[in-house]
Scaffold this active site. Structure first.
Site, PDB file in Angstrom:
ATOM      1  N   TYR A 152       7.237  -4.543   7.573  1.00  0.00           N
ATOM      2  CA  TYR A 152       7.233  -3.184   8.094  1.00  0.00           C
ATOM      3  C   TYR A 152       8.194  -3.110   9.272  1.00  0.00           C
ATOM      4  O   TYR A 152       8.072  -3.868  10.238  1.00  0.00           O
ATOM      5  CB  TYR A 152       5.824  -2.726   8.547  1.00  0.00           C
ATOM      6  N   ARG A 189      -4.350  12.255   7.066  1.00  0.00           N
ATOM      7  CA  ARG A 189      -3.680  13.118   8.051  1.00  0.00           C
ATOM      8  C   ARG A 189      -3.174  14.381   7.376  1.00  0.00           C
ATOM      9  O   ARG A 189      -2.944  14.389   6.158  1.00  0.00           O
ATOM     10  CB  ARG A 189      -2.421  12.454   8.622  1.00  0.00           C
ATOM     11  N   ARG A 209       0.878  -1.172   0.000  1.00  0.00           N
ATOM     12  CA  ARG A 209       0.000   0.000   0.000  1.00  0.00           C
ATOM     13  C   ARG A 209       0.911   1.216   0.000  1.00  0.00           C
ATOM     14  O   ARG A 209       2.045   1.157   0.484  1.00  0.00           O
ATOM     15  CB  ARG A 209      -0.929   0.020   1.227  1.00  0.00           C
ATOM     16  N   ASP A 253      10.024  -0.361  11.992  1.00  0.00           N
ATOM     17  CA  ASP A 253      10.310   0.976  12.489  1.00  0.00           C
ATOM     18  C   ASP A 253      11.822   1.181  12.401  1.00  0.00           C
ATOM     19  O   ASP A 253      12.571   0.220  12.205  1.00  0.00           O
ATOM     20  CB  ASP A 253       9.824   1.115  13.938  1.00  0.00           C
TER      21      ASP A 253
END
Ligand code: FAD
Length: 375
Positions: A360, A287, A256, A362
């Site tokens: 994913y 956002r 995505r 961080d």
């Protein structure tokens, strides 16, 4: 003896940290990146004196003191604390869900009052599902309703989640939301981690510090001259897309992505906070980020007469777009495992980072991982 010990494909956080550690260990490295800049997704462009996070807002957070000390040894971090605001049809709520949110939502003043309200809403949903013979949540909507009740779900979760995934909450699996922590204290600090902040002077300082005195080449795509790079180094550290490395032989992994609409405004302070989430379903973006608030505090905000904002639109990924978030559904997980089994057989290549591991990550876990590799 080859010219380099390592060719590092990708100058993102993985590649830059790997190169830093390798150089310290006495290895000869060359870092290449197909983009016209270093830093991967951490890259910032300075506009009107403001560091604009070009690939999405990045906030560093960790509880690992070794990782925190490491990044601060490269560049000092500021005291930015992530405390996003939700805007639901013009009414503002603090996030994450805490006593401030519950006061704004229901006018309650004490933890007991808030808890009673949440329990009342949860038990209404429980009774309704029981009456309908539903024993387990069948989708994300039912799961969220059971965890936090109707008001928080409808005002702060539903619209945002549907925009983020491009699908109705009733069509999304319940496992996406395992927990929805509620805090019965007046604390708007989004992360539970011990340390958080932004590098003083921006993320480019972190990357430049990591890559200091290391040979780099930007605008250089590994695949345009693959055999050359393979011939001049003993090992390849590959941080690009793993499916591309194997010429998509099993098919293409899906992502995505986010489209950013950036504006420079003639005002010193647009929304008073770095992050405002639009949680209704009518506003098309998820956002608005106002970049100056990551690094300017107090009087410094007005000393800089302009501001830069980015509206974020969550979008289906197509070829040519930036691949941001892996889609960890069954189909893509299976596909990745096929590529991984090829990667596991390689001797002279390490696949690392968010694209090569289709995961994913961080920022802090990336650094943690590389510290471990070099130990
Ligand atoms: P990247 O930064 O993507 O670097 C990979 C590099 O490889 C790229 O520069 C690319 O150009 C290069 N490359 C690829 N293929 C080739 C090729 N063929 N030849 C040459 N070069 C190539 N983490 C946090 O901790 N806090 C946050 O707030 C946060 N916010 C995020 C927001 C968004 C929108 C996204 C997508 C991620 C966020 N992250 C955040 C995660 C963070 O971005 C990642 O941890 C980090 O970028 C991973 O670094 P990387 O080196 O693996 O990947």
């Amino acid at each position: 003896m080859k010219e380099f010990d390592y060719i590092i494909v990708g100058a993102g956080l993985y590649g830059a940290t790997f190169a830093y550690m390798a150089k310290k260990a006495g290895k000869r490295c060359l870092v290449i990146d197909k983009r016209q800049h270093l830093g991967g997704n951490l890259y910032c462009e300075n506009i009107e004196g403001i560091n604009v996070h070009k690939y999405g807002a990045h906030i560093f957070h960790t509880s690992n003191k070794k990782v925190w000390d490491f990044v601060n040894s490269i560049v000092e971090f500021n005291r930015y604390t992530n405390s996003p605001i939700a805007n639901y049809n013009g009414k503002l709520y603090n996030l994450p869900f805490n006593m401030n949110t519950f006061h704004q939502m229901w006018g309650v003043n004490t933890p007991n009052e808030a808890l009673a309200k949440i329990e009342e809403q949860k038990s209404a949903i429980n009774s309704k599902m029981e009456a309908e013979g539903i024993s387990k949540p069948r989708n994300l909507e039912e799961q969220a309703l059971l965890l936090v009740g109707k008001d928080i779900y409808e005002k702060l979760i539903k619209g945002y989640t549907e925009k983020q995934w491009g699908r109705k909450c009733t069509d999304l699996p319940s496992f996406i939301i395992k927990r929805l922590p509620v805090r019965l204290v007046f604390d708007n600090n989004y992360f539970n981690d011990k340390y958080q902040g932004i590098p003083i002077g921006g993320y480019n300082k972190l990357i430049d510090g990591l890559l200091e005195n290391i040979e780099t080449s930007i605008g250089t795509d590994f695949f345009e001259n693959r055999s050359h790079w393979e011939s001049i180094a003993s090992k390849i550290i590959f941080t690009g897309k793993i499916d591309e490395y194997y010429d998509y032989c099993f098919g293409e992994l899906e992502y995505r992505t986010v489209r950013f609409e950036e504006q420079t405004l003639n005002t010193s302070n647009y929304q008073g906070n770095a992050v405002v989430n639009y949680t209704d379903s009518k506003t098309p973006y998820t956002r608005i980020i106002e970049h100056k608030h990551f690094e300017m505090f107090g009087e410094d905000i007005d000393k800089c007469p302009k501001t830069v904002i980015s509206k974020e639109y969550s979008t289906e990924w197509k070829d040519g777009m930036e691949p941001y978030y892996p889609v960890n559904d069954e189909k893509n997980t299976m596909l990745y495992s096929k590529y991984k089994s090829l990667a596991d057989k390689e001797n002279n290549i390490i696949f690392g980072g968010r694209l090569a591991e289709y995961k994913y990550y961080d920022m802090a876990p990336i650094i943690e991982k590389i510290i471990k590799i070099f130990k």
